[in-house]
Enzyme design. Structure first.
Site, PDB file in Angstrom:
ATOM      1  N   GLU A 130       0.828  -1.218   0.000  1.00  0.00           N
ATOM      2  CA  GLU A 130       0.000   0.000   0.000  1.00  0.00           C
ATOM      3  C   GLU A 130       0.858   1.263   0.000  1.00  0.00           C
ATOM      4  O   GLU A 130       0.585   2.234   0.699  1.00  0.00           O
ATOM      5  CB  GLU A 130      -0.967  -0.003   1.192  1.00  0.00           C
ATOM      6  CG  GLU A 130      -2.016  -1.088   1.066  1.00  0.00           C
ATOM      7  CD  GLU A 130      -3.169  -0.967   2.056  1.00  0.00           C
ATOM      8  OE1 GLU A 130      -3.250   0.050   2.759  1.00  0.00           O
ATOM      9  OE2 GLU A 130      -3.977  -1.896   2.098  1.00  0.00           O
TER      10      GLU A 130
HETATM   11  C1  LIG Z   1       3.873  -9.446   0.182  1.00  0.00           C
HETATM   12  C2  LIG Z   1       3.361  -8.432  -0.784  1.00  0.00           C
HETATM   13  C3  LIG Z   1       2.007  -8.375  -1.066  1.00  0.00           C
HETATM   14  C4  LIG Z   1       1.534  -7.483  -2.038  1.00  0.00           C
HETATM   15  N1  LIG Z   1       0.217  -7.524  -2.419  1.00  0.00           N
HETATM   16  C5  LIG Z   1      -0.157  -6.819  -3.523  1.00  0.00           C
HETATM   17  C6  LIG Z   1      -1.452  -7.021  -4.102  1.00  0.00           C
HETATM   18  O1  LIG Z   1      -2.279  -7.767  -3.594  1.00  0.00           O
HETATM   19  N2  LIG Z   1      -1.756  -6.343  -5.233  1.00  0.00           N
HETATM   20  C7  LIG Z   1      -0.864  -5.490  -5.828  1.00  0.00           C
HETATM   21  O2  LIG Z   1      -1.184  -4.933  -6.855  1.00  0.00           O
HETATM   22  N3  LIG Z   1       0.350  -5.258  -5.285  1.00  0.00           N
HETATM   23  C8  LIG Z   1       0.732  -5.904  -4.166  1.00  0.00           C
HETATM   24  N4  LIG Z   1       1.991  -5.720  -3.651  1.00  0.00           N
HETATM   25  C9  LIG Z   1       2.848  -4.651  -4.190  1.00  0.00           C
HETATM   26  C10 LIG Z   1       3.113  -3.549  -3.152  1.00  0.00           C
HETATM   27  O3  LIG Z   1       1.888  -2.935  -2.805  1.00  0.00           O
HETATM   28  C11 LIG Z   1       4.098  -2.466  -3.614  1.00  0.00           C
HETATM   29  O4  LIG Z   1       3.482  -1.572  -4.445  1.00  0.00           O
HETATM   30  C12 LIG Z   1       5.252  -2.975  -4.319  1.00  0.00           C
HETATM   31  O5  LIG Z   1       5.836  -4.043  -3.631  1.00  0.00           O
HETATM   32  C13 LIG Z   1       6.311  -1.892  -4.504  1.00  0.00           C
HETATM   33  O6  LIG Z   1       7.127  -2.261  -5.572  1.00  0.00           O
HETATM   34  P1  LIG Z   1       8.561  -2.930  -5.409  1.00  0.00           P
HETATM   35  O7  LIG Z   1       8.479  -3.942  -4.318  1.00  0.00           O
HETATM   36  O8  LIG Z   1       8.954  -3.365  -6.731  1.00  0.00           O
HETATM   37  O9  LIG Z   1       9.461  -1.757  -4.869  1.00  0.00           O
HETATM   38  P2  LIG Z   1      10.033  -0.524  -5.719  1.00  0.00           P
HETATM   39  O10 LIG Z   1       8.920   0.247  -6.307  1.00  0.00           O
HETATM   40  O11 LIG Z   1      11.111  -0.972  -6.609  1.00  0.00           O
HETATM   41  O12 LIG Z   1      10.633   0.374  -4.543  1.00  0.00           O
HETATM   42  C14 LIG Z   1      11.896   0.074  -3.941  1.00  0.00           C
HETATM   43  C15 LIG Z   1      12.187   1.168  -2.916  1.00  0.00           C
HETATM   44  O13 LIG Z   1      12.301   2.440  -3.573  1.00  0.00           O
HETATM   45  C16 LIG Z   1      11.444   3.386  -2.940  1.00  0.00           C
HETATM   46  N5  LIG Z   1      10.939   4.315  -3.944  1.00  0.00           N
HETATM   47  C17 LIG Z   1      10.379   4.031  -5.145  1.00  0.00           C
HETATM   48  N6  LIG Z   1      10.016   5.175  -5.775  1.00  0.00           N
HETATM   49  C18 LIG Z   1      10.351   6.191  -4.952  1.00  0.00           C
HETATM   50  C19 LIG Z   1      10.217   7.629  -5.012  1.00  0.00           C
HETATM   51  N7  LIG Z   1       9.676   8.248  -6.054  1.00  0.00           N
HETATM   52  N8  LIG Z   1      10.690   8.340  -3.993  1.00  0.00           N
HETATM   53  C20 LIG Z   1      11.242   7.742  -2.914  1.00  0.00           C
HETATM   54  N9  LIG Z   1      11.381   6.405  -2.809  1.00  0.00           N
HETATM   55  C21 LIG Z   1      10.940   5.652  -3.792  1.00  0.00           C
HETATM   56  C22 LIG Z   1      10.338   2.568  -2.317  1.00  0.00           C
HETATM   57  O14 LIG Z   1       9.788   3.265  -1.209  1.00  0.00           O
HETATM   58  C23 LIG Z   1      11.077   1.322  -1.890  1.00  0.00           C
HETATM   59  O15 LIG Z   1      11.642   1.535  -0.629  1.00  0.00           O
HETATM   60  C24 LIG Z   1       2.455  -6.590  -2.656  1.00  0.00           C
HETATM   61  C25 LIG Z   1       3.800  -6.613  -2.319  1.00  0.00           C
HETATM   62  C26 LIG Z   1       4.269  -7.534  -1.407  1.00  0.00           C
HETATM   63  C27 LIG Z   1       5.738  -7.556  -1.112  1.00  0.00           C
END
Ligand SMILES: Cc1cc2nc3c(=O)[nH]c(=O)nc-3n(C[C@H](O)[C@H](O)[C@H](O)COP(=O)(O)OP(=O)(O)OC[C@H]3O[C@@H](n4cnc5c(N)ncnc54)[C@H](O)[C@@H]3O)c2cc1C
Length: 835
Positions: free
Chosen positions: A508
């Protein structure tokens, strides 16, 4: 003397005018009155000033200029238009997705803090925790029963999945339809009730709660309830409410994580065959991952970018982000594989599809909602983000406090309960503050959502602070438990929360992004009283209309800035003694005034940050992160004060309120200090520092003695400890791993006097406490203990042994994926296996 009085009255008048946002004409009039009174004072010999003719000339000049500036044409040509032109390129541009996100949510108490002059009535009007009899019965009945059934070890380790009987129970009892209206077969619970149900389940099993949380959060249920066509509502909602459909929602993909709008998943509007008939539909290709409940889902909510090259929909080629509902047994839908999110055991996995054809009326809300997906998602997110994770994080903080206080009183080292040692007192005090403040913020935010708000900024700040503070609490709890917390097994009640923590931090809106971008950089646009209107006016293609809107907002904005500068200086110089507080604020009046004072300083610095950093704000994330922290502290403090009032101001809780308030304000000061020390526009930092910290950053965190007082009270079983840990699953059944703690705590407290007698005898060498010797029998025989004391201590000894015990396993029990009989050498490095 007369000169001093005159000067003082004049300074007070300037403060009064500035703080009350006086118009330019009022300022002109004040300058004229000031100059005239000074002249009269001089003429009658009451005032003596050197070089007075020059002063007098200056006074009339200022009055004249202010009056001229107040004339409509002059104001427009020499103030507004130059500002309009200067700011046109400098202000942050709002992209379409940002605009949709901003417009989707509502503003509430956050805007009051941004205003610098919060209207207390708005906070007081937010309802205290209120449940209908039906909601109360659901909490006491099915929710408590579900908690009793949940076995976290089984979920996390034995099955790495949710057991079938739990699925059946939640489906049959309607847990999956809490947010679905009664009209459509759901429970139609308020946000407050949903939050309490989720919290109670989460306090029992951090992984297990996800199967209830996801269907009641951002996903098909909420989207259909809000935006579905009548047919979609009639078909899907009763099925979702009954658990006949298990939903999941797929937004995230490998190349679109935090920047979800950059998704590569695509739908092309085309004609095709569906159930043998020629149909207008969408050919979909997607690759999504991390989707919670996907492995079990029967209904996939899918976000994709829709293109319509042949313009079937009449809206051009790039229609925009769109949401559709796809049964997972539809041909071409790949689903069922699993990720392993940190050993938590809840179902999560990828889904893919290539050129999957679905009818156009599978779009949520039908054809007319094509392209509106982002706005729909953001609208649901603003409300959903306020509920699920704050509820489960607050519950975790309370549950961890409950177990840690019991453990710290039961576990002894150096003949003393470890909770009485100052080193342990420190993390315990932190945990108490977290549990109290998070529960306060959870409840007040859920009440806002129950009243129909969709708080975009508050939901973001609450999501990040509740999960971050919960992360701190679990680390504190682990430190307090030592090895007992580390060794995993059926009797470990900390590991489930520990493993779930990174998940809550990431979902989220990952926390770094949520803190540095969403809460302040975007939040400021939403909560600031004038900024959003100004930016919209600056971006207005109709320049005449834009200038007019800009003029109105800009004039108010200038008065707002002047007011905050004067207000911040005034209240910081007078330590908030004259700041406003709600009527009948009682023994927390000082903190309400401090909140008002801090809000002025926040409003001033926030205003300068958005005005001076403009488009650069989004990349100055160390600044925006600290501003988010400052805002968060003020929100937490508001919630704490409201909770204390809503709870009927229990005297015993005042020390926790004071503890929280001092720390919130201290951290607030540190955040603003960090902003000012690093503010890129140095002249502005130099100008603001004396206004915000005219006497230095003088606030201090709560004292060690205050920490000791709250910890000592929380280590006692009773009403205070129960209030700190309310609304979680509680049991004192000694057969339960958590119930055993409360059960033993009561016995340990009851046996304290007898235990002291025994310890004295052991220290003197009268009784020997070694393995193989029954020291209690010895103590009884030697008259150190009475027979009933010895019996009670014997029971306590056995209970304590169970409390501190950790699980151990045969190697074969731990080697999942291999049969117990398989060769142990198989997992050893080659050179060892060969020996
Ligand atoms: C266990 C789990 C369950 C999930 N369930 C769902 C689901 O049901 N449906 C769904 O659609 N998604 C789901 N997600 C996705 C989740 O909601 C996140 O959106 C997603 O994991 C974020 O993408 P990423 O992990 O690739 O991190 P990235 O987007 O690659 O981010 C990596 C880091 O960079 C930081 N970052 C990225 N952009 C910026 C910025 N502009 N400024 C500052 N910092 C930044 C982030 O805060 C993070 O710390 C789930 C994820 C997990 C791990």
């Amino acid at each position: 003397m007369a000169e001093v009085i005159f000067a003082l009255v004049s300074i007070l008048a300037v403060f009064a005018l500035a703080m009350n946002r006086a118009s330019l004409r009022a300022w002109a009039l004040a300058a004229a009155v000031f100059t005239l009174s000074a002249q009269m004072g001089l003429a009658h010999g009451g005032l003596h000033w050197p070089a007075f003719p020059l002063w007098s000339l200056f006074g009339w000049l200022v009055a004249g200029l202010l009056f001229a500036a107040s004339l409509a044409n002059i104001k427009r040509n020499y103030l507004v238009l130059p500002a309009y032109r200067a700011l046109k390129g400098a202000m942050p541009a709002i992209s379409e997705t940002e605009r949709e996100a901003l417009e989707a949510g509502t503003v509430g108490w956050d805007a009051e803090i941004f205003s610098g002059t919060p209207n207390w009535e708005k906070l007081r009007r937010v309802a205290p925790i209120t449940l209908t009899p039906e909601e109360r019965a659901f909490l006491d009945g099915p929710t408590t029963e579900l908690c009793r059934k949940l076995d976290d070890w089984r979920i996390r380790h034995e099955l790495e999945d949710i057991p079938e009987d739990i699925w059946r129970f939640v489906c049959e009892r309607g847990f999956l339809g809490m947010l679905i209206s009664k009209e459509h077969g759901g429970l139609g619970f308020s946000a407050q009730a949903q939050s309490l149900v989720l919290g109670m389940i989460g306090s029992r099993s951090a992984g297990g709660v996800t199967i209830v949380m996801v269907p009641n959060s951002l996903g098909p249920g909420e989207l259909i309830e809000k935006y579905g066509t009548p047919e979609q509502k009639a078909h899907f909602l009763p099925r979702l409410a009954r658990g006949d459909e298990i939903p999941c929602f797929a937004l995230t993909g490998p190349f679109s994580g935090s920047d979800a709008a950059a998704m590569r998943d695509v739908g092309i509007v085309a004609r095709g065959k569906h159930e043998g008939r020629d149909t207008l539909g969408i050919k979909l290709t997607w690759d999504k991952r991390y989707i919670t409940l996907a492995p079990n889902a029967t209904l996939l909510g899918l976000a994709f970018r829709l293109f319509d090259p042949e313009n079937h929909l009449g809206r051009g080629e790039d229609v925009g982000i769109t949401l559709a509902l796809i049964p997972t047994n539809h041909p071409g839908v790949e689903i069922g594989r699993r990720h392993r999110p940190g050993g938590t055991g809840f179902p999560n996995g990828p889904t893919r599809g290539h050129d999957v054809f679905v009818p156009i009326d599978w779009i949520i809300g039908g054809e007319e909602r094509a392209g509106q997906g982002w706005r729909m998602l953001m609208s649901c997110l603003a409300a959903g983000r306020s509920i699920s994770l704050p509820a489960t994080s607050a519950a975790a903080a309370k549950g961890l406090l409950r177990t840690s206080t019991a453990y710290a009183r039961i576990r002894k080292q150096f003949n003393l309960p470890i909770g009485f040692m100052e080193g342990v007192e420190e993390p315990l005090a932190r945990m108490i503050e977290t549990a109290y403040a998070l529960e306060a913020a959870r409840a007040v935010t859920a009440a806002m959502v129950s009243a129909g708000e969709k708080p975009a900024v508050i939901s973001a700040l609450l999501k990040y602070v509740s999960t971050e503070r919960m992360r701190q609490s679990i680390n504190d709890a682990l430190d307090i438990h030592g090895g007992k917390g580390i060794c995993d097994g059926p009797s470990n009640y900390l590991q489930g929360a520990y493993q779930m923590t990174p998940v809550t931090i990431t979902v989220e809106g990952a926390n770094i992004l949520t803190r540095t971008l969403i809460t302040f950089a975007q939040g400021a646009l939403r909560s600031h009283p004038y900024l959003f209107t100004e930016i919209e006016a600056l971006q207005d293609e109709d320049e005449k209309r834009g200038t007019e809107r800009f003029a109105r907002a800009f004039e108010d904005h200038v008065a707002f800035t002047v007011s905050n500068a004067a207000g911040a200086l005034f209240h910081n110089l007078t330590f908030g003694l004259l700041a406003s507080a709600p009527a009948n604020a009682g023994d927390t009046k000082v903190w309400w005034r401090e909140l008002a004072r801090a809000s002025r300083s926040f409003a001033l610095v926030a205003d300068a940050a958005v005005a001076l950093l403009g488009g650069g704000l989004k990349v100055k994330q160390k600044i925006t992160g600290r501003m988010a922290d400052a805002l968060t502290e003020l929100y937490l403090l508001s919630s704490v004060l409201k909770r204390y009032d809503d709870d009927g101001r229990p005297k015993e809780d005042l020390k926790v309120v004071d503890f929280c308030a001092r720390n919130c304000l201290y951290r607030f000061d540190q955040a603003l200090l960090g902003v000012l020390r690093n503010f890129p526009v140095r002249w502005a930092a130099w100008a603001m520092t004396p206004l915000v910290f005219p006497l230095g950053a003088r606030r201090r965190p709560a004292s060690d003695a205050a920490g000791k007082a709250i910890v000592r009270a929380a280590l006692e079983p009773g009403a205070f400890r129960d209030r700190l840990t309310r609304h979680i699953y509680l049991t004192d059944d000694p057969r339960d791993r958590v119930g055993l703690l409360d059960y033993t705590l009561a016995k340990a407290v009851a046996c304290e006097e007898a235990d002291k007698k025994l310890e004295r005898a052991i220290r003197k060498g009268e009784v020997r406490r070694f393995h193989g010797n029954d020291w209690l029998a010895e103590a009884e025989a030697k008259g150190v203990l009475t027979a009933s004391e010895a019996r009670a201590l014997a029971e306590l000894r056995d209970l304590v042994a169970r409390v501190i015990a950790v699980d151990d396993f045969a190697p074969s029990e731990l080697a999942r994926g291999r049969s117990p009989a398989s060769d142990d050498n198989a997992t050893r490095p080659e050179h060892i296996a060969a020996e």
